[in-house]
Design an enzyme around this catalytic site. Sequence first.
Site, mmCIF file in Angstrom:
data_model
loop_
_atom_site.group_PDB
_atom_site.id
_atom_site.type_symbol
_atom_site.label_atom_id
_atom_site.label_comp_id
_atom_site.label_asym_id
_atom_site.label_seq_id
_atom_site.Cartn_x
_atom_site.Cartn_y
_atom_site.Cartn_z
ATOM 1 N N GLY A 132 17.737 -24.919 -29.402
ATOM 2 C CA GLY A 132 17.036 -25.287 -30.628
ATOM 3 C C GLY A 132 17.495 -24.321 -31.704
ATOM 4 O O GLY A 132 17.180 -23.126 -31.642
ATOM 5 N N ASN A 162 6.045 -26.476 -28.557
ATOM 6 C CA ASN A 162 4.631 -26.839 -28.444
ATOM 7 C C ASN A 162 4.423 -28.276 -27.980
ATOM 8 O O ASN A 162 5.320 -29.090 -28.160
ATOM 9 C CB ASN A 162 3.970 -26.656 -29.822
ATOM 10 C CG ASN A 162 3.506 -25.224 -30.014
ATOM 11 O OD1 ASN A 162 2.848 -24.660 -29.143
ATOM 12 N ND2 ASN A 162 3.863 -24.641 -31.137
ATOM 13 N N ARG A 172 -1.103 -29.443 -32.266
ATOM 14 C CA ARG A 172 0.059 -29.177 -31.395
ATOM 15 C C ARG A 172 0.186 -30.269 -30.334
ATOM 16 O O ARG A 172 1.285 -30.632 -29.937
ATOM 17 C CB ARG A 172 -0.075 -27.795 -30.743
ATOM 18 C CG ARG A 172 0.039 -26.654 -31.738
ATOM 19 C CD ARG A 172 0.000 -25.294 -31.068
ATOM 20 N NE ARG A 172 0.077 -24.207 -32.028
ATOM 21 C CZ ARG A 172 -0.979 -23.602 -32.590
ATOM 22 N NH1 ARG A 172 -2.202 -23.999 -32.284
ATOM 23 N NH2 ARG A 172 -0.821 -22.631 -33.455
ATOM 24 N N GLY A 177 16.814 -24.621 -34.896
ATOM 25 C CA GLY A 177 15.996 -24.879 -36.079
ATOM 26 C C GLY A 177 15.432 -23.571 -36.607
ATOM 27 O O GLY A 177 16.019 -22.494 -36.418
ATOM 28 N N VAL A 235 12.706 -21.727 -35.761
ATOM 29 C CA VAL A 235 12.343 -20.683 -34.787
ATOM 30 C C VAL A 235 13.588 -20.191 -34.049
ATOM 31 O O VAL A 235 13.808 -18.980 -33.921
ATOM 32 C CB VAL A 235 11.304 -21.206 -33.763
ATOM 33 C CG1 VAL A 235 10.976 -20.116 -32.742
ATOM 34 C CG2 VAL A 235 10.039 -21.669 -34.451
ATOM 35 N N GLY A 236 14.410 -21.127 -33.581
ATOM 36 C CA GLY A 236 15.566 -20.756 -32.763
ATOM 37 C C GLY A 236 16.580 -19.914 -33.519
ATOM 38 O O GLY A 236 17.053 -18.886 -33.013
ATOM 39 N N ARG A 242 5.135 -29.130 -36.163
ATOM 40 C CA ARG A 242 3.979 -29.810 -36.782
ATOM 41 C C ARG A 242 4.151 -30.036 -38.274
ATOM 42 O O ARG A 242 4.797 -29.255 -38.957
ATOM 43 C CB ARG A 242 2.729 -28.930 -36.609
ATOM 44 C CG ARG A 242 2.107 -29.054 -35.266
ATOM 45 C CD ARG A 242 0.679 -28.546 -35.317
ATOM 46 N NE ARG A 242 0.587 -27.086 -35.344
ATOM 47 C CZ ARG A 242 -0.558 -26.428 -35.502
ATOM 48 N NH1 ARG A 242 -1.677 -27.098 -35.650
ATOM 49 N NH2 ARG A 242 -0.585 -25.113 -35.484
ATOM 50 N N ASN A 251 8.131 -33.813 -27.410
ATOM 51 C CA ASN A 251 8.640 -32.516 -26.946
ATOM 52 C C ASN A 251 8.738 -32.434 -25.426
ATOM 53 O O ASN A 251 9.606 -31.725 -24.897
ATOM 54 C CB ASN A 251 7.788 -31.379 -27.514
ATOM 55 C CG ASN A 251 8.115 -31.137 -28.995
ATOM 56 O OD1 ASN A 251 8.999 -31.797 -29.553
ATOM 57 N ND2 ASN A 251 7.424 -30.211 -29.611
ATOM 58 N N HIS A 297 -2.792 -22.044 -26.284
ATOM 59 C CA HIS A 297 -2.306 -21.849 -27.651
ATOM 60 C C HIS A 297 -2.831 -22.991 -28.507
ATOM 61 O O HIS A 297 -2.140 -23.950 -28.787
ATOM 62 C CB HIS A 297 -0.774 -21.841 -27.619
ATOM 63 C CG HIS A 297 -0.151 -21.481 -28.923
ATOM 64 N ND1 HIS A 297 -0.598 -20.453 -29.724
ATOM 65 C CD2 HIS A 297 0.919 -22.011 -29.576
ATOM 66 C CE1 HIS A 297 0.171 -20.375 -30.800
ATOM 67 N NE2 HIS A 297 1.089 -21.309 -30.737
HETATM 68 N N1 APR Z 1 18.310 -30.059 -27.349
HETATM 69 C C1 APR Z 1 18.525 -29.063 -28.233
HETATM 70 N N2 APR Z 1 17.941 -29.004 -29.438
HETATM 71 C C2 APR Z 1 17.117 -29.995 -29.765
HETATM 72 C C3 APR Z 1 16.836 -31.074 -28.906
HETATM 73 C C4 APR Z 1 17.474 -31.082 -27.652
HETATM 74 N N3 APR Z 1 17.267 -32.045 -26.755
HETATM 75 N N4 APR Z 1 15.972 -31.903 -29.538
HETATM 76 C C5 APR Z 1 15.701 -31.354 -30.743
HETATM 77 N N5 APR Z 1 16.387 -30.201 -30.895
HETATM 78 C C6 APR Z 1 16.438 -29.300 -32.037
HETATM 79 C C7 APR Z 1 16.442 -30.013 -33.389
HETATM 80 O O1 APR Z 1 17.712 -30.588 -33.665
HETATM 81 C C8 APR Z 1 16.074 -28.874 -34.331
HETATM 82 O O2 APR Z 1 17.215 -28.219 -34.858
HETATM 83 O O3 APR Z 1 15.303 -28.460 -32.115
HETATM 84 C C9 APR Z 1 15.280 -27.905 -33.426
HETATM 85 C C10 APR Z 1 13.860 -27.682 -33.868
HETATM 86 O O4 APR Z 1 13.882 -27.023 -35.065
HETATM 87 P P1 APR Z 1 12.782 -27.200 -36.209
HETATM 88 O O5 APR Z 1 12.577 -28.631 -36.482
HETATM 89 O O6 APR Z 1 13.156 -26.285 -37.342
HETATM 90 O O7 APR Z 1 11.429 -26.684 -35.511
HETATM 91 P P2 APR Z 1 10.975 -25.166 -35.323
HETATM 92 O O8 APR Z 1 10.131 -24.750 -36.477
HETATM 93 O O9 APR Z 1 12.125 -24.333 -34.947
HETATM 94 O O10 APR Z 1 9.990 -25.322 -34.081
HETATM 95 C C11 APR Z 1 10.478 -25.643 -32.804
HETATM 96 O O11 APR Z 1 8.807 -24.373 -31.662
HETATM 97 O O12 APR Z 1 6.999 -23.235 -32.502
HETATM 98 C C12 APR Z 1 7.426 -24.406 -31.878
HETATM 99 O O13 APR Z 1 5.850 -26.100 -32.597
HETATM 100 C C13 APR Z 1 7.168 -25.634 -32.730
HETATM 101 O O14 APR Z 1 7.691 -27.274 -31.064
HETATM 102 C C14 APR Z 1 8.188 -26.592 -32.200
HETATM 103 C C15 APR Z 1 9.352 -25.680 -31.806
#
Ligand code: APR
Length: 308
Positions: A9, A121, A89, A11, A13-14, A83, A96, A176
Amino acid sequence: MVNKITVVGAGNVGATAAQRLAEKELAKQVVLVDIADGIPQGKGLDQWQSAPIELYDTRIIGTNGYDETVDSDIVVITAGIARKPGMSRDDLMNTNAGIVKSVAEQVARTSPNAILIIVSNPLDVMCYVAMKASGFPRERVIGMAGVLDTARFRAFLAEALDVSVRDIQAMVLGGHGDTMVPLISYTSVSGIPITQLMARDVLDKIVERTRSGGAEIVGYLKTGSAYYAPSAGAIQMVEAIVQDQKRILPCAAWLQGEYGMTGLFLGVPCKLGRKGLEQVLEVELTPAERVALGKSAEAVREPMAKLA
Ligand code: APR
């Protein structure tokens, strides 16, 4: 320092987690994985180009597959949707669960000895999905929630008392979500019980704000959820494992009779070291805290039962 840490991920957080990992030089290599074409590659390259300025030698690469992740020591799973205002969540669950299941299966195939830190989440249920899909033992599947909830609680307390965050000790247990259980009896400022320093009604308001701490940020951001503190929480756990610190941190762990419960992930005090979850500590709870923890467990079991 370990050899390789993967963050799935790329995004909010990642990507922030990957940057924090590199800045702390917790691994020789950080691999950022995402299904979005070009996003992990671009962010990974950008982060690697920060290295000569921030002075770290951790190599960061981004990819859409798992070949580069082979034999990771630790895998942080942040993949999934976040969210938006008005969502709980639990509203993220079905989407998810599918994502975390497929990620955990691929990680188990490519890094069979990895320790998984789950961030997606609804956290406690996603930990269960990851444990089932990976087949890993509970020592190697740990959820990040309590560290974040506790950090929010400590930040609010430090602000209200006008003292350093360093001196606030606290522990938030349970799931959580809105039913999390901040343990007032274990909250202190340099050992001084919090109830000696703060009126009960002020404390109650801070507990309430902590419970809805994530929603407060979603309300501001509108397009997503918190990521600076969640990524910091995940990396604190990774650091405890990499450095074999034996830290006692509130984490989501698979309960096997602790606190009279079994067969679910719930936030409890955990010892984290190089083997992952090295111990679940059972602390004394007041009757009210015990009831609250039981209610929180029910709030986790309910969505868990709905899993396909
Ligand atoms: N494999 C890899 N990455 C994936 C997959 C998958 N199968 N499906 C989705 N993603 C990626 C998306 O492409 C996106 O870049 O996960 C990333 C999520 O990033 P954001 O939308 O920015 O979400 P983020 O704020 O990082 O939160 C991620 O963590 O805190 C929790 O509730 C939050 O469930 C959420 C997660």
